[in-house]
Design an enzyme around this catalytic site. Structure first.
Site, short mmCIF file in Angstrom:
data_model
loop_
_atom_site.label_atom_id
_atom_site.label_comp_id
_atom_site.label_asym_id
_atom_site.label_seq_id
_atom_site.Cartn_x
_atom_site.Cartn_y
_atom_site.Cartn_z
N THR A 32 0.82 -1.22 0.00
CA THR A 32 0.00 0.00 0.00
C THR A 32 0.85 1.26 0.00
O THR A 32 0.47 2.27 -0.59
CB THR A 32 -0.94 0.00 1.22
N SER A 79 1.26 -7.43 -0.91
CA SER A 79 1.93 -8.39 -0.02
C SER A 79 1.10 -9.63 0.26
O SER A 79 1.61 -10.61 0.79
CB SER A 79 2.33 -7.73 1.30
N THR A 111 1.15 -4.39 4.26
CA THR A 111 0.85 -4.71 5.66
C THR A 111 0.19 -6.07 5.85
O THR A 111 0.20 -6.60 6.96
CB THR A 111 -0.06 -3.63 6.27
N ASP A 112 -0.36 -6.65 4.78
CA ASP A 112 -1.09 -7.91 4.94
C ASP A 112 -0.21 -9.03 5.50
O ASP A 112 -0.65 -9.81 6.34
CB ASP A 112 -1.69 -8.36 3.61
#
Length: 347
Positions: A32, A79, A111-112
């Site tokens: 992101t 990610s 961030t995933d």
């Protein structure tokens, strides 16, 4: 003559100040923080991993005041599509950079799966130099984009002398979080990361780093896991347990297709529905390794003595996704469930 001498002194001082700054390499993997959408108000629906590392660096010129900055694009993905190959590439690239004289590393990341990448590097890097993962919850095109400040904080942390020996860290929303303790706990808020079991390591305020806690688990140069010569990692998958659980069918299919081990996201303190557990017991006699984690946010797993004798492994307080990381690396060293259990207690 006096003016020439003054100029030479000024030049010498300028060069000395430049040399005094730590050398920080920014390795970009997408996410992101490198996302974009044709709307300043949109914080969802964007395309992740479209902005390159050079653009990210230019967007925050203030980081040049903190360190000598270099950048390299390792990947440019969402990610959620992270792969073992990228992990191995990252680990090898970081080792090469540290040998070349780089003082610290910042990794821009979605961030995933950030917590998984952080923990993998925490277990495989053989250095006490700082490695900091950073991302954003809002794309670079949003009017309230959090990426630039997060990146500034990450560079400040990686350049800090106090960060040495702390293991791999995550810098998000002014927080310093350990790779082992960090968990993504919100799907959209900028304050999306916390450490439910351990607490945060500290904070970053206007570029100043403050540590208040430390992790007691062994990490980085103290771990036995060496991936420098590996091209692949053992195949480990995750299965949930739930009421009227039918995952025994999935367990069989995964094992027949090359899965070497399973992490079970158990209910409560690691309970598994009897329908799935009976299948797991059968597969374990054929060589499948099984670690039990929990689908609960915090707390450790309790494995009975009877289950330990059967070969079930407690993931302790690691969530399923991190348990998978450690189990993969453990299988590069041993097939013995008792030895694997020792790894889960230690790291």
């Amino acid at each position: 003559m006096k003016k020439i001498l003054l100029c030479l002194v000024a030049l010498f001082l300028g060069v000395s100040m430049l040399e005094a700054k730590p050398k920080i390499a920014i390795l970009a993997t997408g996410g992101t923080i490198a996302g974009s959408i044709d709307s300043a108000v949109a914080t969802t629906g964007y395309t992740a991993g479209v902005v390159g590392v050079d653009v990210l660096i230019k967007a925050v010129p203030q980081i040049q005041d903190l360190a000598q900055i270099s950048g390299k694009q390792i990947a440019n993905i969402d990610s959620s599509n992270m792969r073992d190959e990228i992990w191995l590439k990252l680990a090898k690239e970081i080792h090469t950079l540290f040998k070349s004289g780089i003082d610290g590393i910042v990794i821009t990341h979605g961030t995933d799966t950030m917590e998984e990448t952080a923990y993998f590097l925490n277990l495989t890097l053989k250095s006490d130099k700082p490695v900091v993962l950073v991302g954003a919850m809002r794309p670079s095109t949003a009017i309230s984009a959090d990426g630039p400040k997060n990146l500034y904080n990450a560079v400040a942390l990686a350049a800090s002398k106090e960060a040495k020996g702390k293991g791999v860290m995550v810098a998000m929303n002014d927080k310093i979080l350990s790779a082992r303790g960090v968990v993504k706990t919100h799907s959209l808020n900028v304050d999306a990361f916390s450490s439910p079991d351990f607490g945060d390591l500290g904070y970053i305020v206007d570029g100043e780093v403050f540590f208040y806690n430390k992790t007691l688990k062994e990490h980085t140069k103290d771990t036995p896991f060496d991936v420098s010569k590996l091209e692949t990692l053992p195949k480990v998958d995750i299965l949930y347990t739930y009421s009227n659980d039918g995952s025994g069918v999935a367990a069989k299919a995964l094992f027949e297709n090359g899965t070497k081990a399973l992490v079970i996201a158990g209910s409560g303190a690691g309970s598994i529905h009897e329908d799935q557990k009976n299948v797991l017991k059968e597969l374990m006699t054929k060589g499948l390794k099984v670690a039990i984690s929990s689908r609960v946010v915090a707390g450790r797993v309790a494995v009975s003595q009877a289950d330990k004798k059967l070969g079930f492994i407690s993931a302790e307080d690691l969530n399923p996704q991190k348990a998978r990381v450690l189990l993969m690396l453990a299988l590069t060293k041993t097939q013995d469930p008792k030895k694997i259990q020792e790894y889960f207690l230690k790291y």
